[in-house]
Design a protein around this motif. Structure first.
Motif, PDB file in Angstrom:
ATOM      1  N   LEU A 258       7.660  13.085  14.387  1.00  0.00           N
ATOM      2  CA  LEU A 258       8.247  12.305  13.283  1.00  0.00           C
ATOM      3  C   LEU A 258       7.317  11.183  12.843  1.00  0.00           C
ATOM      4  N   ASP A 259       6.694  10.529  13.818  1.00  0.00           N
ATOM      5  CA  ASP A 259       5.744   9.455  13.466  1.00  0.00           C
ATOM      6  C   ASP A 259       4.618  10.008  12.592  1.00  0.00           C
ATOM      7  N   LYS A 260       4.154  11.184  12.954  1.00  0.00           N
ATOM      8  CA  LYS A 260       3.035  11.771  12.212  1.00  0.00           C
ATOM      9  C   LYS A 260       3.453  12.095  10.776  1.00  0.00           C
ATOM     10  N   ARG A 261       4.644  12.641  10.656  1.00  0.00           N
ATOM     11  CA  ARG A 261       5.129  13.005   9.319  1.00  0.00           C
ATOM     12  C   ARG A 261       5.307  11.748   8.448  1.00  0.00           C
ATOM     13  N   ILE A 262       5.793  10.690   9.082  1.00  0.00           N
ATOM     14  CA  ILE A 262       5.991   9.425   8.357  1.00  0.00           C
ATOM     15  C   ILE A 262       4.635   8.859   7.920  1.00  0.00           C
ATOM     16  N   LYS A 263       3.655   9.026   8.769  1.00  0.00           N
ATOM     17  CA  LYS A 263       2.295   8.587   8.426  1.00  0.00           C
ATOM     18  C   LYS A 263       1.730   9.450   7.295  1.00  0.00           C
ATOM     19  N   THR A 264       1.957  10.758   7.410  1.00  0.00           N
ATOM     20  CA  THR A 264       1.444  11.676   6.389  1.00  0.00           C
ATOM     21  C   THR A 264       2.012  11.336   5.008  1.00  0.00           C
ATOM     22  N   LEU A 265       3.266  10.952   5.004  1.00  0.00           N
ATOM     23  CA  LEU A 265       3.907  10.597   3.729  1.00  0.00           C
ATOM     24  C   LEU A 265       3.547   9.174   3.305  1.00  0.00           C
ATOM     25  N   SER A 266       2.820   8.492   4.157  1.00  0.00           N
ATOM     26  CA  SER A 266       2.450   7.100   3.914  1.00  0.00           C
ATOM     27  C   SER A 266       3.657   6.199   3.645  1.00  0.00           C
ATOM     28  N   ILE A 267       4.655   6.383   4.489  1.00  0.00           N
ATOM     29  CA  ILE A 267       5.822   5.501   4.400  1.00  0.00           C
ATOM     30  C   ILE A 267       5.960   4.712   5.711  1.00  0.00           C
ATOM     31  N   HIS A 268       4.806   4.523   6.372  1.00  0.00           N
ATOM     32  CA  HIS A 268       4.819   3.887   7.691  1.00  0.00           C
ATOM     33  C   HIS A 268       4.574   2.388   7.636  1.00  0.00           C
ATOM     34  N   MET A 269       4.057   1.880   6.526  1.00  0.00           N
ATOM     35  CA  MET A 269       3.705   0.456   6.490  1.00  0.00           C
ATOM     36  C   MET A 269       4.955  -0.411   6.556  1.00  0.00           C
ATOM     37  N   SER A 270       4.792  -1.563   7.171  1.00  0.00           N
ATOM     38  CA  SER A 270       5.927  -2.472   7.291  1.00  0.00           C
ATOM     39  C   SER A 270       6.212  -3.135   5.948  1.00  0.00           C
ATOM     40  N   HIS A 271       7.469  -3.242   5.621  1.00  0.00           N
ATOM     41  CA  HIS A 271       7.914  -3.896   4.398  1.00  0.00           C
ATOM     42  C   HIS A 271       7.617  -5.395   4.512  1.00  0.00           C
ATOM     43  N   HIS A 272       7.226  -6.019   3.437  1.00  0.00           N
ATOM     44  CA  HIS A 272       6.847  -7.431   3.520  1.00  0.00           C
ATOM     45  C   HIS A 272       7.993  -8.312   4.017  1.00  0.00           C
ATOM     46  N   PHE A 273       9.222  -7.982   3.623  1.00  0.00           N
ATOM     47  CA  PHE A 273      10.351  -8.864   3.936  1.00  0.00           C
ATOM     48  C   PHE A 273      11.229  -8.401   5.110  1.00  0.00           C
ATOM     49  N   ALA A 274      11.189  -7.106   5.398  1.00  0.00           N
ATOM     50  CA  ALA A 274      12.236  -6.548   6.262  1.00  0.00           C
ATOM     51  C   ALA A 274      12.228  -7.098   7.685  1.00  0.00           C
ATOM     52  N   GLN A 275      11.025  -7.216   8.262  1.00  0.00           N
ATOM     53  CA  GLN A 275      10.986  -7.592   9.680  1.00  0.00           C
ATOM     54  C   GLN A 275      11.607  -8.947   9.962  1.00  0.00           C
ATOM     55  N   GLU A 276      11.287  -9.926   9.110  1.00  0.00           N
ATOM     56  CA  GLU A 276      11.856 -11.272   9.306  1.00  0.00           C
ATOM     57  C   GLU A 276      13.375 -11.213   9.263  1.00  0.00           C
ATOM     58  N   ALA A 277      13.875 -10.405   8.315  1.00  0.00           N
ATOM     59  CA  ALA A 277      15.325 -10.319   8.162  1.00  0.00           C
ATOM     60  C   ALA A 277      15.963  -9.700   9.397  1.00  0.00           C
ATOM     61  N   VAL A 278      15.354  -8.649   9.901  1.00  0.00           N
ATOM     62  CA  VAL A 278      15.927  -7.955  11.063  1.00  0.00           C
ATOM     63  C   VAL A 278      15.875  -8.865  12.293  1.00  0.00           C
ATOM     64  N   ILE A 279      14.752  -9.548  12.476  1.00  0.00           N
ATOM     65  CA  ILE A 279      14.636 -10.454  13.638  1.00  0.00           C
ATOM     66  C   ILE A 279      15.683 -11.563  13.548  1.00  0.00           C
ATOM     67  N   ALA A 280      15.812 -12.163  12.373  1.00  0.00           N
ATOM     68  CA  ALA A 280      16.794 -13.254  12.221  1.00  0.00           C
ATOM     69  C   ALA A 280      18.214 -12.726  12.426  1.00  0.00           C
ATOM     70  N   ALA A 281      18.447 -11.499  12.000  1.00  0.00           N
ATOM     71  CA  ALA A 281      19.779 -10.912  12.172  1.00  0.00           C
ATOM     72  C   ALA A 281      20.069 -10.713  13.659  1.00  0.00           C
TER      73      ALA A 281
END
Ligand SMILES: Cc1ncc(COP(=O)(O)O)c(C=O)c1O
Length: 391
Positions: A258-281
């Motif tokens: 699954l990781d490879k497929r996500i990389k192949t589709l180039s949808i693996h990069m972290s969203h600019h905003f998402a991580q902060e939101a998830v950590i704070a949540a």
């Protein structure tokens, strides 16, 4: 209460799918929207603060994923659900439905049968059909006013060669929080027939008192080895527009694929905003969630009481989790067009019309309870008055 769940945020003209699509889809912009499963409550203050800080950087470049992010996930599932996750089991995916679809694509072949238990969240159908696989339906049975799995029929589908099951735990739209025993019985069949389980557990944090969420993969290492668990903080903390989710997969080969497929589709990069939101949540918003659950339970009790008083011929299915209420309106004698007319034209409310969840949903409606009480009161009043007008 420390948090203001009674105040309505004006989401009109904010490109809100829930609020701004009612005009184009249902014919009038003044329809009250209690359909799409997001909340009308503000996200937790800690999340808002974290996002504001991120906005203030001013440059919205590519972002990396940090250990703190995975730590926040592991800590949450450990303390909230007693599920001990290992860092190397966790991967990101843009959304839960993306994971469902990629799992179908990667672990079944064209023409294979994939089981879903209906009625169910409508993308479950799409990810099977759109990948060229065949749906194998295991309709849920209503017993004692709640959904139960039909294990005998399920076994016949597995015997017939089904390769995978998409599980919804807790279940949307019925609100079942599957018990440990039910999941264990399901798991036993999956092991016996070598069936892969893709378990959508996005509603896991939204569980009413007296019920307990059991992560399917936590039942045993053997089951975990056959399971892809789809999770996100987005449903719990009202962040779905941030498009971020994660998968938990202890089977190394399946995860690598699954990781490879996500990389192949180039949808693996972290969203600019998402991580902060998830950590704070996950690290700073637990008290918010506890209060939210009390508030939503209050909405549920209100709705059950109001419907029993005002429109006793409709029968809500009492949910054990989720902020959704599945209501049997078959006694109104309306087909799906009739129900839509009743909602959109007469009552000026938008609940979800049940047949979108499967043919078993015909004559049912799904009400989103995650809104200020006065909005719910208004919507139920409009609906019940309009429904009385036709009966
Ligand atoms: C069961 C279920 N899975 C997935 C989703 C959507 O998740 P995502 O936006 O991460 O694809 C929803 C949203 O309503 C849902 O109810």
């Amino acid at each position: 209460m420390a948090y203001k769940f009674d105040e309505l945020i004006n989401r009109k003209n904010t490109r809100s799918y829930k609020w701004d699509q009612v005009g184009p889809l249902f014919g009038s912009a003044d329809i009250l929207p209690l359909w799409v499963a997001d909340m009308d409550f503000p996200s937790p203050p800690a999340v808002q603060e974290a996002l504001k800080k991120r906005v203030d950087i001013g440059a919205y470049g590519y972002a990396i994923r940090t250990d703190e992010y995975a730590d926040s996930i592991m800590s949450w599932f450990g303390r909230r659900h007693g599920w001990s996750l290992q860092r190397e089991w966790i991967s990101d995916s843009p959304s839960v439905v993306t994971t469902l679809s990629l799992a179908v694509e990667q672990f079944t072949a064209p023409g294979d049968k994939v089981v879903i238990q209906t009625p169910v969240y409508y993308p479950f159908y799409d990810v099977v059909r759109d990948n060229g696989r065949e749906l194998a339906l295991n309709p849920l049975q209503i017993r004692d006013g709640r959904f139960e799995m039909d294990l005998a029929h399920l076994e016949s589908l597995f015997k017939d060669g089904a390769k995978m099951i998409l599980l919804c735990n807790p279940h949307n739209p019925g609100g079942r929080v599957w018990s440990r025993e039910e999941l264990a019985a399901l798991g036993e069949l999956c092991l016996r027939y070598g069936v892969i389980v893709v378990s959508d557990e996005i509603h896991c944090d939204l569980v009413y008192p007296d019920y307990e969420y059991t992560p399917f993969a936590s039942l045993s290492p053997e089951l975990a080895d056959k399971t892809i668990t789809c999770l996100a903080a987005t449903k719990t903390f009202n962040l779905p527009g941030l498009h971020t989710s994660f998968m938990v997969i202890s089977n190394r080969d399946m995860k690598a694929r699954l990781d490879k497929r996500i990389k192949t589709l180039s949808i693996h990069m972290s969203h600019h905003f998402a991580q902060e939101a998830v950590i704070a949540a996950y690290t700073e918003s637990e008290d918010w969630l506890d209060e939210l659950l009390v508030y939503v339970k209050g909405n549920l009790d209100y709705a059950l009481d109001y419907l029993a008083q005002q429109l006793p011929q409709v029968k809500p299915m009492k949910p054990e989790g989720t902020y959704l209420l599945w209501v049997d309106c078959r006694s109104l004698g309306l087909d799906k067009q009739g129900l839509k007319q009743l909602m959109y034209e007469k009552a000026k409310v938008a609940f979800n019309e049940g047949s979108t969840f499967g043919t078993e949903g015909e004559g049912w409606l799904r009400i989103n309870l995650a809104c200020p009480r006065f909005v719910l009161e208004q919507a139920l009043k409009q609906f019940c008055e309009a429904a009385k007008g036709i009966s």
